[in-house]
Design a protein around this motif. Structure first.
Motif, short mmCIF file in Angstrom:
data_model
loop_
_atom_site.label_atom_id
_atom_site.label_comp_id
_atom_site.label_asym_id
_atom_site.label_seq_id
_atom_site.Cartn_x
_atom_site.Cartn_y
_atom_site.Cartn_z
N GLU A 1 0.83 -1.20 0.00
CA GLU A 1 0.00 0.00 0.00
C GLU A 1 0.87 1.26 0.00
OE1 GLU A 1 -2.79 -0.04 3.18
OE2 GLU A 1 -3.61 -2.00 2.64
N SER A 2 1.94 1.24 0.82
CA SER A 2 2.87 2.38 0.85
C SER A 2 4.31 1.93 0.65
CB SER A 2 2.74 3.14 2.17
OG SER A 2 3.09 2.30 3.26
N GLY A 3 4.50 0.64 0.40
CA GLY A 3 5.83 0.07 0.24
C GLY A 3 5.72 -1.45 0.24
N TYR A 4 6.82 -2.11 0.59
CA TYR A 4 6.85 -3.57 0.54
C TYR A 4 7.57 -4.10 1.77
CZ TYR A 4 7.22 -8.26 -1.55
OH TYR A 4 7.11 -9.61 -1.82
N LEU A 5 6.91 -5.04 2.48
CA LEU A 5 7.51 -5.71 3.64
C LEU A 5 7.99 -7.09 3.21
CD1 LEU A 5 4.94 -4.80 6.44
CD2 LEU A 5 7.32 -4.03 6.31
N ALA A 6 9.30 -7.30 3.28
CA ALA A 6 9.88 -8.57 2.88
C ALA A 6 10.05 -9.48 4.09
CB ALA A 6 11.24 -8.33 2.22
N GLN A 7 9.98 -10.77 3.84
CA GLN A 7 10.22 -11.75 4.90
C GLN A 7 11.61 -11.53 5.49
OE1 GLN A 7 9.58 -15.72 3.38
NE2 GLN A 7 7.80 -15.05 2.19
N TYR A 8 11.71 -11.66 6.81
CA TYR A 8 12.96 -11.38 7.52
C TYR A 8 14.11 -12.23 6.99
CZ TYR A 8 16.06 -10.46 11.51
OH TYR A 8 17.13 -10.10 12.31
N LYS A 9 15.20 -11.57 6.66
CA LYS A 9 16.43 -12.19 6.19
C LYS A 9 16.24 -12.98 4.90
CE LYS A 9 19.02 -12.46 10.54
NZ LYS A 9 19.76 -13.34 11.47
N SER A 10 15.25 -12.62 4.10
CA SER A 10 15.03 -13.29 2.82
C SER A 10 15.48 -12.38 1.68
CB SER A 10 13.56 -13.67 2.64
OG SER A 10 13.33 -14.13 1.32
N ALA A 11 16.64 -12.67 1.12
CA ALA A 11 17.11 -11.89 -0.03
C ALA A 11 16.17 -12.09 -1.21
CB ALA A 11 18.53 -12.31 -0.40
N ASP A 12 15.57 -13.28 -1.32
CA ASP A 12 14.62 -13.55 -2.39
C ASP A 12 13.45 -12.58 -2.33
OD1 ASP A 12 16.18 -15.64 -3.18
OD2 ASP A 12 14.91 -17.21 -2.35
N ASP A 13 12.86 -12.43 -1.13
CA ASP A 13 11.68 -11.56 -1.00
C ASP A 13 12.07 -10.09 -1.10
OD1 ASP A 13 8.96 -11.31 -0.86
OD2 ASP A 13 8.87 -11.31 1.34
N LEU A 14 13.27 -9.75 -0.65
CA LEU A 14 13.75 -8.38 -0.79
C LEU A 14 13.86 -8.03 -2.28
CD1 LEU A 14 14.70 -6.18 1.30
CD2 LEU A 14 17.04 -6.82 0.67
N SER A 15 14.39 -8.96 -3.07
CA SER A 15 14.47 -8.78 -4.51
C SER A 15 13.07 -8.67 -5.12
CB SER A 15 15.22 -9.95 -5.14
OG SER A 15 15.21 -9.86 -6.55
N ALA A 16 12.13 -9.50 -4.64
CA ALA A 16 10.76 -9.46 -5.15
C ALA A 16 10.11 -8.12 -4.87
CB ALA A 16 9.94 -10.59 -4.52
N GLY A 17 10.40 -7.54 -3.70
CA GLY A 17 9.85 -6.24 -3.36
C GLY A 17 10.36 -5.14 -4.28
N MET A 18 11.66 -5.19 -4.59
CA MET A 18 12.22 -4.19 -5.50
C MET A 18 11.62 -4.34 -6.90
SD MET A 18 16.25 -3.82 -4.40
CE MET A 18 16.67 -5.54 -4.09
N GLN A 19 11.50 -5.59 -7.36
CA GLN A 19 10.94 -5.81 -8.69
C GLN A 19 9.47 -5.39 -8.75
OE1 GLN A 19 11.93 -9.48 -10.60
NE2 GLN A 19 11.31 -8.58 -12.56
N TRP A 20 8.74 -5.63 -7.66
CA TRP A 20 7.33 -5.24 -7.62
C TRP A 20 7.18 -3.74 -7.85
CZ3 TRP A 20 4.82 -2.32 -3.64
CH2 TRP A 20 3.42 -2.22 -3.80
N LEU A 21 8.00 -2.94 -7.16
CA LEU A 21 7.92 -1.49 -7.34
C LEU A 21 8.36 -1.07 -8.73
CD1 LEU A 21 9.15 -0.12 -3.88
CD2 LEU A 21 6.96 0.37 -4.98
N LEU A 22 9.40 -1.71 -9.26
CA LEU A 22 9.89 -1.36 -10.60
C LEU A 22 8.85 -1.67 -11.67
CD1 LEU A 22 13.58 -2.63 -10.40
CD2 LEU A 22 12.83 -0.24 -10.47
N ASP A 23 8.04 -2.71 -11.43
CA ASP A 23 7.07 -3.14 -12.44
C ASP A 23 5.73 -2.41 -12.36
OD1 ASP A 23 8.91 -4.94 -13.41
OD2 ASP A 23 8.06 -6.69 -12.39
N LEU A 24 5.52 -1.61 -11.34
CA LEU A 24 4.23 -0.94 -11.20
C LEU A 24 3.98 0.05 -12.35
CD1 LEU A 24 4.06 -0.03 -7.38
CD2 LEU A 24 2.61 -1.67 -8.58
#
Length: 429
Positions: free
Chosen positions: A361-384
């Protein structure tokens, strides 16, 4: 009504930034507020320093050194050297005129030789109300600043496996806990968590069982940190206007707790997934080893340490997102600053971060210590799509305006001070 804030540093560290902002906000709100620090970085309105001479500054450094040396025989290894403070050295401000004239004493981060536990006890016995804004867990533990998964602070500490070389029932953490219990005995104390996460942890501590723990966030000047034209911000910093920029910022980039290695791993994954990775570049500011950046898969722009708040505001405005992979956080000023500028943040679900970022809604919360989900959060914003990104950026700014604007926070603290001085019930905060 006179309020005196006490913080070890003037400008260094998140607690110093937050204490300075609150001091300025209160004065703008009409409260007679002063910030008392060990040394002033520069002349500043409503800021007093104890160490104003060469000798006093050397004494302050000597207290810091003595504090670190006192912990050296106990530390588990050098990686925890600055994560545990026994607080055996400090100043005695019992007869300080600024302290004596205050109606309310307001503690912030007071470690590294500013106050010993016994010095805090002396303040508590001055028969003045004491507010303590906690910027980490130290106030209610046996010495650690963040306990991680350890919950021994809920009882009386001891068996401090994460930080001590020889943990046991009566180890250093237990003795520091007992010293604090004695120091707090006569206190008219109101602990305040900057985040509900920290306040809830404080409420579970045996040290704070006698006290009512409140939650009031740190403030921010939403006129200084506000959205401006992205192209103008980039031009001011000499950055490209035709690239997507991912921002990473920390006081010291290489600090383990800031999670740079997770950021690096996530970037490698992101680089492999993007159709055209050349469209994405990195923006990084903070002190630390620039050599860490050479392994990053994207071209980067390193601004070094920034202290000018206008420049920092430009950096947030220049970025398309702010990534904070920290492993332990309370209520990070950096997220607040980025969101105030309308820049969405991506961060781990840890500490007070989930109170700041509303997932998708205002950003992306990634699973703790998950580089995979951190990457997914960045890609999600880039793809919006542009309209959806604009809605996320607007929601980020609105959340800051509603919860962290300095006028809102100053009013909450003023209400608390008035209730303490007037002997009324604490406000429902």
């Amino acid at each position: 009504m006179r309020v005196v804030h006490l913080n070890t540093y003037h400008t260094t560290g998140g607690a110093a930034v937050a204490a300075g902002r609150l001091n300025r906000a209160l004065n703008r709100f009409g409260v007679d507020s002063t910030l008392l620090v060990q040394e002033a970085t520069y002349p500043d309105a409503n800021v007093d320093a104890l160490a104003t001479s060469f000798l006093a500054q050397k004494m302050a450094f000597a207290r810091f050194g003595a504090e670190r040396l006192a912990f050296l025989p106990y530390e588990k290894d050098k990686s925890v050297r600055f994560q545990f403070s026994p607080a055996v050295t400090g100043v005695d401000l019992t007869f300080n005129s600024v302290i004596r004239q205050a109606d309310v004493l307001h503690l912030h981060w007071v470690n590294f030789g500013f106050f010993s536990v016994e010095g805090l006890g002396s303040l508590m016995r001055l028969d003045k109300p004491v507010v303590w804004t906690m910027h980490d867990m130290w106030a209610f533990t046996g010495g650690c600043h963040h306990s991680g998964t350890c919950e021994n602070y809920q009882r009386s500490c001891g068996n401090c496996v994460p930080f001590l070389r020889r943990p046991g029932p009566n180890d250093l953490s237990h003795s520091v806990w007992q010293r604090k219990q004695k120091a707090y005995e006569a206190a008219h104390l109101v602990p305040v968590g900057c985040s509900e996460w920290l306040a809830n942890r404080a409420r579970k501590s045996g040290l704070f069982r006698p006290f009512s723990v409140l939650t009031i966030p740190n403030p921010i000047d939403t006129e200084l940190f506000r959205p401006i034209d992205k192209a103008a911000a980039r031009q001011a910093l000499g950055l490209p206007t035709n690239r997507r920029l991912i921002l990473f910022a920390a006081a010291k980039v290489s600090t383990v707790g800031k999670g740079f290695r997770y950021f690096e791993q996530a970037l490698h994954q992101l680089h492999a997934q993007l159709e055209n990775p050349r469209e994405v570049e990195l923006l990084i500011f903070g002190a630390g080893d620039k050599g860490l950046l050479h392994e990053l898969p994207f071209q980067y722009h390193f601004l070094g340490p920034l202290s000018d708040m206008q420049q920092i505001s430009y950096a947030y405005n220049a970025a398309d997102m702010f990534v904070i992979p920290s492993l332990a956080e309370n209520l990070p000023n950096t997220i607040m600053e980025a969101m105030a500028c309308g820049t969405p943040a991506v961060g781990f679900t840890v500490g007070g971060i989930p109170e700041m970022i509303q997932h998708r809604e205002s950003g992306y919360l990634a699973q703790y210590k998950s580089a995979d989900d951190l990457s997914a959060g960045m890609q999600w914003l880039l793809d919006l799509p542009p309209n959806d990104y604009a809605a996320i950026a607007h929601a980020a700014r609105q959340h800051v305006l509603a919860h962290y604007d300095e006028a809102i926070v100053a009013e909450q603290y003023a209400s608390l001070y008035e209730s303490l001085v007037g002997g009324r019930d604490l406000p429902l905060l």
